[in-house]
Write an enzyme that holds these catalytic residues in place. Sequence first.
Site, PDB file in Angstrom:
ATOM      1  N   ASN A 194      -8.282   4.300  -2.035  1.00  0.00           N
ATOM      2  CA  ASN A 194      -7.650   3.061  -1.584  1.00  0.00           C
ATOM      3  C   ASN A 194      -6.992   2.371  -2.783  1.00  0.00           C
ATOM      4  OD1 ASN A 194      -6.880   0.986   0.083  1.00  0.00           O
ATOM      5  ND2 ASN A 194      -8.947   0.412   0.720  1.00  0.00           N
ATOM      6  N   CYS A 229       0.810  -1.221   0.000  1.00  0.00           N
ATOM      7  CA  CYS A 229       0.000   0.000   0.000  1.00  0.00           C
ATOM      8  C   CYS A 229       0.845   1.273   0.000  1.00  0.00           C
ATOM      9  CB  CYS A 229      -0.921  -0.010   1.208  1.00  0.00           C
ATOM     10  SG  CYS A 229      -0.079  -0.319   2.759  1.00  0.00           S
ATOM     11  N   HIS A 284      -2.170   0.806   7.334  1.00  0.00           N
ATOM     12  CA  HIS A 284      -2.467   0.875   5.907  1.00  0.00           C
ATOM     13  C   HIS A 284      -2.146   2.280   5.390  1.00  0.00           C
ATOM     14  CE1 HIS A 284      -4.157  -0.442   2.186  1.00  0.00           C
ATOM     15  NE2 HIS A 284      -5.256   0.272   2.258  1.00  0.00           N
TER      16      HIS A 284
END
Length: 335
Positions: A304, A152, A287
């Site tokens: 995202n 990520c 994250h």
Amino acid sequence: MKKIALILIALAFISQIQCQISQVTEDVEQVTISDLKTYNQWRSNNRRVFLNEEEETYRQLIFFENLNQIKTHQNNTEATYTVSLNQFSDYSDEEFKERILNKHIQKSIPDIQEEQEPKGNLRKATNYPTSVDWRNTGALGPVQNQGQCGSCASFGTAGVLESFYFIKYNQQVKFSEQQLLDCAAQAGFDAHGCNGTWQQEYFKYAIKHGIVSGNSYPYVGYQTRCRDITNLPKFFPQSFKFIDRKVSEMKSAISQGPVSVTIDASNWRNYYGGIFNGCSKYPELNHAVIAVGYDAQGNYIIRNSWGAHWGEKGYIRVSANNDCGILRSAIQVLS
Ligand SMILES: *[C@@H]1O[C@H](CO)[C@@H](O)[C@H](O)[C@H]1NC(C)=O
Ligand SMILES: *[C@@H]1O[C@H](CO)[C@@H](O)[C@H](O)[C@H]1NC(C)=O
């Protein structure tokens, strides 16, 4: 564990009695024929293939547990968001954390004070618009999918640099997440491939070594040897800063361009739409994503990297009052 055992017996029961629907629902706890249909549909939509029957049964059990969580969510009157099945529906919570979230940063808290801040270059914007939304402005390319790799932070970094480039040069580019994933560790930065890292490591790497285009160094979804990028064109960002942990500073930064943030996504996996207010009161950062806007109520719009089928076309809106730790480690590219 008890529930799993029950369902196991239930599954054996179901396969034995085949279609005697009336008996099935009785002592099967949560699994009904309708659940099985839901599973089969989901499985074919998600093209799941299994090594053997054990694995299939195991995945199915986890799926039913998750399906049950999703049904239970509908009874949660305090939730301001909806949930649904998606590509993570046969992962256990532990697997989700292990395979998708950023393992490295779960173990460490950044020492934000010691990080580099360029001198004399701090923009002091004290006013900002009531709401900001960088979607549909050209500053954001298509939503990406990191796959089964805790990469990520490379998406958080490359994406923010793409937006920065667009805002500065009015040109859409795609930067290479794979280069960051492969090369930052090899260049001596504190990066750990699919185990993850803090975004600042990737920003520091890009400042020093430049970042190449995604076309010239495409994403494969696992860590490989750093390729020879000597002759590839590169963009060299100059500086970044950590945003003061204040809502006003965050909004001011977002109004200037998308911001790289680290957040608690432990409870995000079933998110489908609405304002997410399901984070723990004590967020654990795990994250990396991109804050691309906020609405008039102060809820954040987040990009995202779990594909465009997840959430609101790949985005999630996070509640102003339950912000998943968004202020704790946010980075703005300055120049
Ligand atoms: C939701 O609440 C209703 C009414 O209280 C109850 O009958 C039902 O079993 C609950 N569903 C779940 C999945 O918890
Ligand atoms: C990732 O973590 C696992 C243990 O959780 C370790 O075995 C592996 O070497 C790590 N990989 C990298 C690239 O850091």
